[in-house]
Structures are given as structure tokens and as C-alpha cells.
Design a protein around this motif. Sequence first.
Motif, PDB file in Angstrom:
ATOM      1  N   THR A 184      -7.941   2.931  -0.514  1.00  0.00           N
ATOM      2  CA  THR A 184      -7.545   1.857   0.397  1.00  0.00           C
ATOM      3  C   THR A 184      -6.463   0.971  -0.220  1.00  0.00           C
ATOM      4  O   THR A 184      -5.717   0.314   0.495  1.00  0.00           O
ATOM      5  CB  THR A 184      -8.740   0.977   0.827  1.00  0.00           C
ATOM      6  OG1 THR A 184      -9.259   0.297  -0.311  1.00  0.00           O
ATOM      7  CG2 THR A 184      -9.819   1.792   1.501  1.00  0.00           C
ATOM      8  N   MET A 185      -6.410   0.964  -1.544  1.00  0.00           N
ATOM      9  CA  MET A 185      -5.375   0.185  -2.238  1.00  0.00           C
ATOM     10  C   MET A 185      -4.047   0.936  -2.310  1.00  0.00           C
ATOM     11  O   MET A 185      -3.024   0.337  -2.619  1.00  0.00           O
ATOM     12  CB  MET A 185      -5.819  -0.116  -3.672  1.00  0.00           C
ATOM     13  CG  MET A 185      -7.050  -0.937  -3.800  1.00  0.00           C
ATOM     14  SD  MET A 185      -6.672  -2.631  -3.399  1.00  0.00           S
ATOM     15  CE  MET A 185      -8.305  -3.319  -3.416  1.00  0.00           C
ATOM     16  N   THR A 186      -4.076   2.220  -2.086  1.00  0.00           N
ATOM     17  CA  THR A 186      -2.899   3.065  -2.285  1.00  0.00           C
ATOM     18  C   THR A 186      -2.113   3.199  -0.987  1.00  0.00           C
ATOM     19  O   THR A 186      -2.587   3.791  -0.027  1.00  0.00           O
ATOM     20  CB  THR A 186      -3.327   4.455  -2.802  1.00  0.00           C
ATOM     21  OG1 THR A 186      -4.070   4.263  -4.005  1.00  0.00           O
ATOM     22  CG2 THR A 186      -2.129   5.332  -3.069  1.00  0.00           C
ATOM     23  N   ASP A 187      -0.921   2.637  -1.003  1.00  0.00           N
ATOM     24  CA  ASP A 187      -0.039   2.695   0.161  1.00  0.00           C
ATOM     25  C   ASP A 187       1.254   3.388  -0.266  1.00  0.00           C
ATOM     26  O   ASP A 187       2.033   2.837  -1.049  1.00  0.00           O
ATOM     27  CB  ASP A 187       0.251   1.281   0.652  1.00  0.00           C
ATOM     28  CG  ASP A 187       1.199   1.245   1.838  1.00  0.00           C
ATOM     29  OD1 ASP A 187       1.586   2.321   2.357  1.00  0.00           O
ATOM     30  OD2 ASP A 187       1.568   0.133   2.255  1.00  0.00           O
ATOM     31  N   SER A 232      -4.680   0.679  -9.103  1.00  0.00           N
ATOM     32  CA  SER A 232      -4.136   0.902  -7.756  1.00  0.00           C
ATOM     33  C   SER A 232      -3.759  -0.413  -7.091  1.00  0.00           C
ATOM     34  O   SER A 232      -2.722  -0.503  -6.420  1.00  0.00           O
ATOM     35  CB  SER A 232      -5.156   1.646  -6.883  1.00  0.00           C
ATOM     36  OG  SER A 232      -5.366   2.935  -7.386  1.00  0.00           O
ATOM     37  N   ALA A 233      -4.588  -1.436  -7.281  1.00  0.00           N
ATOM     38  CA  ALA A 233      -4.291  -2.738  -6.685  1.00  0.00           C
ATOM     39  C   ALA A 233      -3.007  -3.322  -7.264  1.00  0.00           C
ATOM     40  O   ALA A 233      -2.160  -3.835  -6.523  1.00  0.00           O
ATOM     41  CB  ALA A 233      -5.465  -3.695  -6.912  1.00  0.00           C
ATOM     42  N   ARG A 235      -0.803  -2.483  -4.130  1.00  0.00           N
ATOM     43  CA  ARG A 235      -1.013  -3.682  -3.309  1.00  0.00           C
ATOM     44  C   ARG A 235      -0.097  -4.812  -3.726  1.00  0.00           C
ATOM     45  O   ARG A 235       0.539  -5.449  -2.896  1.00  0.00           O
ATOM     46  CB  ARG A 235      -2.460  -4.165  -3.395  1.00  0.00           C
ATOM     47  CG  ARG A 235      -3.431  -3.471  -2.566  1.00  0.00           C
ATOM     48  CD  ARG A 235      -3.207  -3.742  -1.106  1.00  0.00           C
ATOM     49  NE  ARG A 235      -4.076  -2.795  -0.419  1.00  0.00           N
ATOM     50  CZ  ARG A 235      -4.090  -2.579   0.843  1.00  0.00           C
ATOM     51  NH1 ARG A 235      -3.298  -3.247   1.631  1.00  0.00           N
ATOM     52  NH2 ARG A 235      -4.878  -1.692   1.365  1.00  0.00           N
ATOM     53  N   LEU A 236      -0.091  -5.096  -5.033  1.00  0.00           N
ATOM     54  CA  LEU A 236       0.731  -6.198  -5.521  1.00  0.00           C
ATOM     55  C   LEU A 236       2.168  -5.774  -5.811  1.00  0.00           C
ATOM     56  O   LEU A 236       3.020  -6.616  -6.095  1.00  0.00           O
ATOM     57  CB  LEU A 236       0.102  -6.813  -6.776  1.00  0.00           C
ATOM     58  CG  LEU A 236      -1.263  -7.458  -6.575  1.00  0.00           C
ATOM     59  CD1 LEU A 236      -1.790  -8.012  -7.890  1.00  0.00           C
ATOM     60  CD2 LEU A 236      -1.206  -8.546  -5.507  1.00  0.00           C
ATOM     61  N   ARG A 237       2.396  -4.456  -5.763  1.00  0.00           N
ATOM     62  CA  ARG A 237       3.732  -3.898  -6.002  1.00  0.00           C
ATOM     63  C   ARG A 237       4.278  -4.333  -7.359  1.00  0.00           C
ATOM     64  O   ARG A 237       5.441  -4.716  -7.493  1.00  0.00           O
ATOM     65  CB  ARG A 237       4.677  -4.271  -4.865  1.00  0.00           C
ATOM     66  CG  ARG A 237       4.207  -3.701  -3.546  1.00  0.00           C
ATOM     67  CD  ARG A 237       5.110  -4.048  -2.414  1.00  0.00           C
ATOM     68  NE  ARG A 237       4.615  -3.404  -1.199  1.00  0.00           N
ATOM     69  CZ  ARG A 237       5.145  -3.563  -0.018  1.00  0.00           C
ATOM     70  NH1 ARG A 237       6.196  -4.333   0.131  1.00  0.00           N
ATOM     71  NH2 ARG A 237       4.642  -2.949   1.027  1.00  0.00           N
TER      72      ARG A 237
END
Length: 163
Positions: A28-31, A97-98, A102-104
Motif C-alpha cells: 500500500t506504500m508502494t506507488d 517503502s514509506a 510515500r514521502l518520495r
Amino acid sequence: MNARPSSRLVPMLVAAGAAILVAAVGATMTDIGPWYQGLAKPSWQPPDWLFGPAWTVIFSLAALSAVTAWRDAPDQPSREWMVGLFAVNGVLNILWSALFFRLRRPDWALVEVVFLWLSVLLLILVLRRYSRTAALLLLPYLAWVGFAAVLNLAVVRLNAPFA
């Protein structure tokens, strides 16, 4: 005296559930949308579709490792120590992953991946006391996180600075 079937089943269910939970939260954190696609990546990076199957194998081996070590551990305090180490590792796995997606912040993820790798190494060293098999089952995880760290470093070098 043989262990009751339910006492053998519980560690398997807990390990499988924990692996699925860490994998699901990490997923879910992986975009891999526009921001990720826009990053410059090294030519030797595997295709995106390979990461899912690789992590599935790694999490399956980690769950099997946990069950094997649990069964071979001499006492409850040893088991509790192992569970704690696996929990820390799971949190670090999700945190990477976050940070990255998420935070890039691949630069922050690069610092964190060192701790993730060390947590896998510590698991191997601790589990080896009880079960050589359990420790060996984690070697692909250690190698994959090492590879991910090198890949993470390449992404940082190709794209820094990050804001």
C-alpha cells in the motif's frame, strides 16, 4: 511426546499472517505512478513486474524460517526474542517503502535500508543458534535487500537532490 497438531499449526498461521501483513502494508506504500516512473534508474534495474514475485518468495522463505526457528528454539524466551527481531524487521521493511515511495525520499530510504539489511543479518545470526536451516532460508532476503540498497544508491545518485 508429539506436539498437538494445533500447537504446530499456530506458528505457521502466525508467521504466514505476519508475512502477509508486512507485504500488504508495504504494497500500500508502494506507488509506481508518475513520480516513480519519472525517476532516472540504472540500466541494470530489473523490470518492475519482477519485484512482486521476488518479494513473495522472500516473504514465504522468511515465514518458513520463522516457523523452523520457532520449532527448534529451546525455550519461550528464545522464541520471544525471535518474534521481536522479526517484528523490528517488518517495521523496517514497511518504513523503507514509506520513505522511498510515500514521502518520495530515496535519500532517506538509503539511510534506512542499512538498518533493514542489518536487521536481516541479525536475524540470521540469532536464528543460526537454533536452526541452521532457518538462518539459510533468510540468505535470499539478505541478498535482495543488499541489491535493493545498491539500486537505491543508484537512484539517489541519478536523481538527487530530493526536496
